[in-house]
Design a protein around this motif. Structure first.
Motif, PDB file in Angstrom:
ATOM      1  N   ALA A  31     -11.778  -2.012  -6.281  1.00 13.91           N
ATOM      2  CA  ALA A  31     -11.131  -0.854  -6.895  1.00 13.91           C
ATOM      3  C   ALA A  31     -11.069   0.315  -5.913  1.00 13.91           C
ATOM      4  N   PRO A  32     -10.035   1.147  -5.997  1.00 15.12           N
ATOM      5  CA  PRO A  32      -9.948   2.318  -5.114  1.00 15.12           C
ATOM      6  C   PRO A  32     -11.106   3.281  -5.366  1.00 15.12           C
ATOM      7  N   ARG A  33     -11.611   3.853  -4.298  1.00 10.49           N
ATOM      8  CA  ARG A  33     -12.625   4.883  -4.422  1.00 10.49           C
ATOM      9  C   ARG A  33     -11.944   6.237  -4.542  1.00 10.49           C
ATOM     10  N   THR A  34     -12.677   7.233  -4.968  1.00 14.27           N
ATOM     11  CA  THR A  34     -12.124   8.570  -5.146  1.00 14.27           C
ATOM     12  C   THR A  34     -11.465   9.055  -3.858  1.00 14.27           C
ATOM     13  N   GLY A  35     -10.206   9.449  -3.985  1.00 11.54           N
ATOM     14  CA  GLY A  35      -9.484   9.992  -2.844  1.00 11.54           C
ATOM     15  C   GLY A  35      -8.709   8.969  -2.039  1.00 11.54           C
ATOM     16  N   GLU A  36      -8.959   7.676  -2.268  1.00 11.82           N
ATOM     17  CA  GLU A  36      -8.244   6.654  -1.514  1.00 11.82           C
ATOM     18  C   GLU A  36      -6.816   6.499  -2.043  1.00 11.82           C
ATOM     19  N   VAL A  37      -5.876   6.297  -1.113  1.00 14.39           N
ATOM     20  CA  VAL A  37      -4.456   6.196  -1.456  1.00 14.39           C
ATOM     21  C   VAL A  37      -3.959   4.782  -1.156  1.00 14.39           C
ATOM     22  N   ASP A  38      -3.319   4.182  -2.156  1.00 12.67           N
ATOM     23  CA  ASP A  38      -2.765   2.841  -1.991  1.00 12.67           C
ATOM     24  C   ASP A  38      -1.700   2.851  -0.907  1.00 12.67           C
ATOM     25  N   GLY A  39      -1.788   1.902   0.026  1.00 16.82           N
ATOM     26  CA  GLY A  39      -0.829   1.822   1.115  1.00 16.82           C
ATOM     27  C   GLY A  39      -1.198   2.651   2.322  1.00 16.82           C
ATOM     28  N   GLN A  40      -2.173   3.504   2.159  1.00 16.55           N
ATOM     29  CA  GLN A  40      -2.615   4.351   3.265  1.00 16.55           C
ATOM     30  C   GLN A  40      -4.032   3.968   3.708  1.00 16.55           C
ATOM     31  N   ASP A  41      -4.949   3.938   2.742  1.00 22.52           N
ATOM     32  CA  ASP A  41      -6.314   3.521   3.054  1.00 22.52           C
ATOM     33  C   ASP A  41      -6.434   2.001   2.973  1.00 22.52           C
ATOM     34  N   TYR A  42      -5.885   1.450   1.909  1.00 25.60           N
ATOM     35  CA  TYR A  42      -5.837   0.005   1.692  1.00 25.60           C
ATOM     36  C   TYR A  42      -4.608  -0.308   0.856  1.00 25.60           C
ATOM     37  N   HIS A  43      -4.223  -1.574   0.870  1.00 27.96           N
ATOM     38  CA  HIS A  43      -3.293  -2.089  -0.136  1.00 27.96           C
ATOM     39  C   HIS A  43      -4.191  -2.679  -1.231  1.00 27.96           C
ATOM     40  N   PHE A  44      -4.216  -2.046  -2.381  1.00 30.40           N
ATOM     41  CA  PHE A  44      -5.091  -2.499  -3.457  1.00 30.40           C
ATOM     42  C   PHE A  44      -4.363  -3.537  -4.310  1.00 30.40           C
ATOM     43  N   LEU A  45      -4.937  -4.755  -4.328  1.00 27.13           N
ATOM     44  CA  LEU A  45      -4.318  -5.876  -5.030  1.00 27.13           C
ATOM     45  C   LEU A  45      -5.286  -6.478  -6.029  1.00 27.13           C
ATOM     46  N   ASP A  46      -4.731  -7.079  -7.089  1.00 28.52           N
ATOM     47  CA  ASP A  46      -5.628  -7.829  -7.966  1.00 28.52           C
ATOM     48  C   ASP A  46      -5.898  -9.188  -7.324  1.00 28.52           C
ATOM     49  N   GLU A  47      -6.913  -9.885  -7.812  1.00 28.77           N
ATOM     50  CA  GLU A  47      -7.349 -11.119  -7.160  1.00 28.77           C
ATOM     51  C   GLU A  47      -6.276 -12.194  -7.175  1.00 28.77           C
ATOM     52  N   ALA A  48      -5.515 -12.282  -8.263  1.00 28.63           N
ATOM     53  CA  ALA A  48      -4.472 -13.300  -8.362  1.00 28.63           C
ATOM     54  C   ALA A  48      -3.401 -13.085  -7.293  1.00 28.63           C
ATOM     55  N   ARG A  49      -2.992 -11.841  -7.119  1.00 30.79           N
ATOM     56  CA  ARG A  49      -1.977 -11.527  -6.108  1.00 30.79           C
ATOM     57  C   ARG A  49      -2.508 -11.796  -4.704  1.00 30.79           C
ATOM     58  N   PHE A  50      -3.752 -11.433  -4.460  1.00 32.22           N
ATOM     59  CA  PHE A  50      -4.348 -11.641  -3.143  1.00 32.22           C
ATOM     60  C   PHE A  50      -4.382 -13.137  -2.814  1.00 32.22           C
ATOM     61  N   LYS A  51      -4.871 -13.932  -3.756  1.00 34.92           N
ATOM     62  CA  LYS A  51      -4.973 -15.367  -3.519  1.00 34.92           C
ATOM     63  C   LYS A  51      -3.596 -16.010  -3.340  1.00 34.92           C
ATOM     64  N   ALA A  52      -2.604 -15.475  -4.044  1.00 39.25           N
ATOM     65  CA  ALA A  52      -1.248 -16.007  -3.901  1.00 39.25           C
ATOM     66  C   ALA A  52      -0.717 -15.725  -2.491  1.00 39.25           C
ATOM     67  N   MET A  53      -1.022 -14.548  -1.957  1.00 39.50           N
ATOM     68  CA  MET A  53      -0.575 -14.210  -0.604  1.00 39.50           C
ATOM     69  C   MET A  53      -1.254 -15.106   0.427  1.00 39.50           C
ATOM     70  N   VAL A  54      -2.531 -15.402   0.199  1.00 40.17           N
ATOM     71  CA  VAL A  54      -3.237 -16.310   1.109  1.00 40.17           C
ATOM     72  C   VAL A  54      -2.598 -17.693   1.046  1.00 40.17           C
ATOM     73  N   ARG A  55      -2.356 -18.161  -0.170  1.00 35.49           N
ATOM     74  CA  ARG A  55      -1.772 -19.497  -0.367  1.00 35.49           C
ATOM     75  C   ARG A  55      -0.397 -19.607   0.279  1.00 35.49           C
ATOM     76  N   ASP A  56       0.384 -18.528   0.216  1.00 37.57           N
ATOM     77  CA  ASP A  56       1.747 -18.546   0.734  1.00 37.57           C
ATOM     78  C   ASP A  56       1.828 -18.172   2.215  1.00 37.57           C
ATOM     79  N   GLY A  57       0.686 -18.032   2.869  1.00 36.50           N
ATOM     80  CA  GLY A  57       0.678 -17.719   4.301  1.00 36.50           C
ATOM     81  C   GLY A  57       1.060 -16.292   4.625  1.00 36.50           C
TER      82      GLY A  57
END
Length: 215
Positions: A45-71
């Motif tokens: 989860a994002p910490r206070t002050g963190e911005v999506d796309g700037q500090d991290y790309h915050f993804l749910d686990e299903a999306r993350f695993k799908a990206m790994v699976r799809d290379g």
């Protein structure tokens, strides 16, 4: 530095903690303001002050695993209950636009990237300390870690150092200014490789055409 006539580099910097990697990376970014660190993806989860796309790309686990699976991840790891990884898309776009991207990762991440589709554009550099005693001194002088944490970092350091031979270049950081000069020289030379200059073939063809038209 940004050059539309060349492809960018995927620059991997690795070292044991305390060898000077972070300081050298900061100096490189001052030298060339177009250099950027790759923005990692994570399932935490994002910490206070963190911005999506700037500090991290915050993804749910299903999306993350799908990206790994799809290379679509250059490298990934499971750390303390969360997934972390480097999305390929933004890095590939930067390389095609002639922008270099920095990666501050360990040898395991480096190996994954070196086997990826972007391997032809990888420049990997390992930073060694001049001695183990000096490595410990640097960790202690930072004043950031307690004795137990320093001990753990020291224990981990040999595992990291033992993979030095998996890198394109290895620098012994016995003098920070001197190592910075060597690092800049490596980047400058690598940027001029024929494989990094997509317009070379067209230029050579023009020269050939001019040569053939010369009476």
């Amino acid at each position: 530095m940004h050059d539309p006539n060349r492809r960018g580099l995927l620059i991997i910097l690795s070292s044991p903690s305390g060898a000077g990697k972070s300081t050298l990376a900061r100096r490189l970014m001052v030298w060339d303001e177009t250099l950027r660190f790759s923005v990692s993806a994570t399932t935490r989860a994002p910490r206070t002050g963190e911005v999506d796309g700037q500090d991290y790309h915050f993804l749910d686990e299903a999306r993350f695993k799908a990206m790994v699976r799809d290379g679509e991840m250059l490298e990934h790891a499971h750390v303390f209950g969360n997934f972390y990884g480097s999305p390929m898309g933004p890095v590939s776009e930067a390389i095609e636009a002639g922008r270099d991207v920095l990666f501050d990762i360990d040898w395991q991440g480096a190996q994954q990237i070196q086997k990826s589709a972007l391997a032809p554009h990888v420049l990997s550099i390992f930073i060694l300390p001049p001695s183990i005693a000096e490595l410990r001194r640097r960790l202690e002088s930072r004043g950031q870690d307690d004795v137990e944490t320093i001990a753990k970092r020291m224990q981990k350091s040999w595992d990291e150092i033992s993979h030095w031979d998996g890198y394109d270049y290895v620098l012994i950081n016995d003098d920070l200014d001197g190592t910075e000069v060597k690092l800049k020289a490596i980047l400058t030379a690598e940027r001029m490789k024929a494989s990094q200059q997509p317009g070379l073939m067209d230029h050579v063809r023009r020269l050939q055409s001019e040569f053939e038209d010369t009476p």
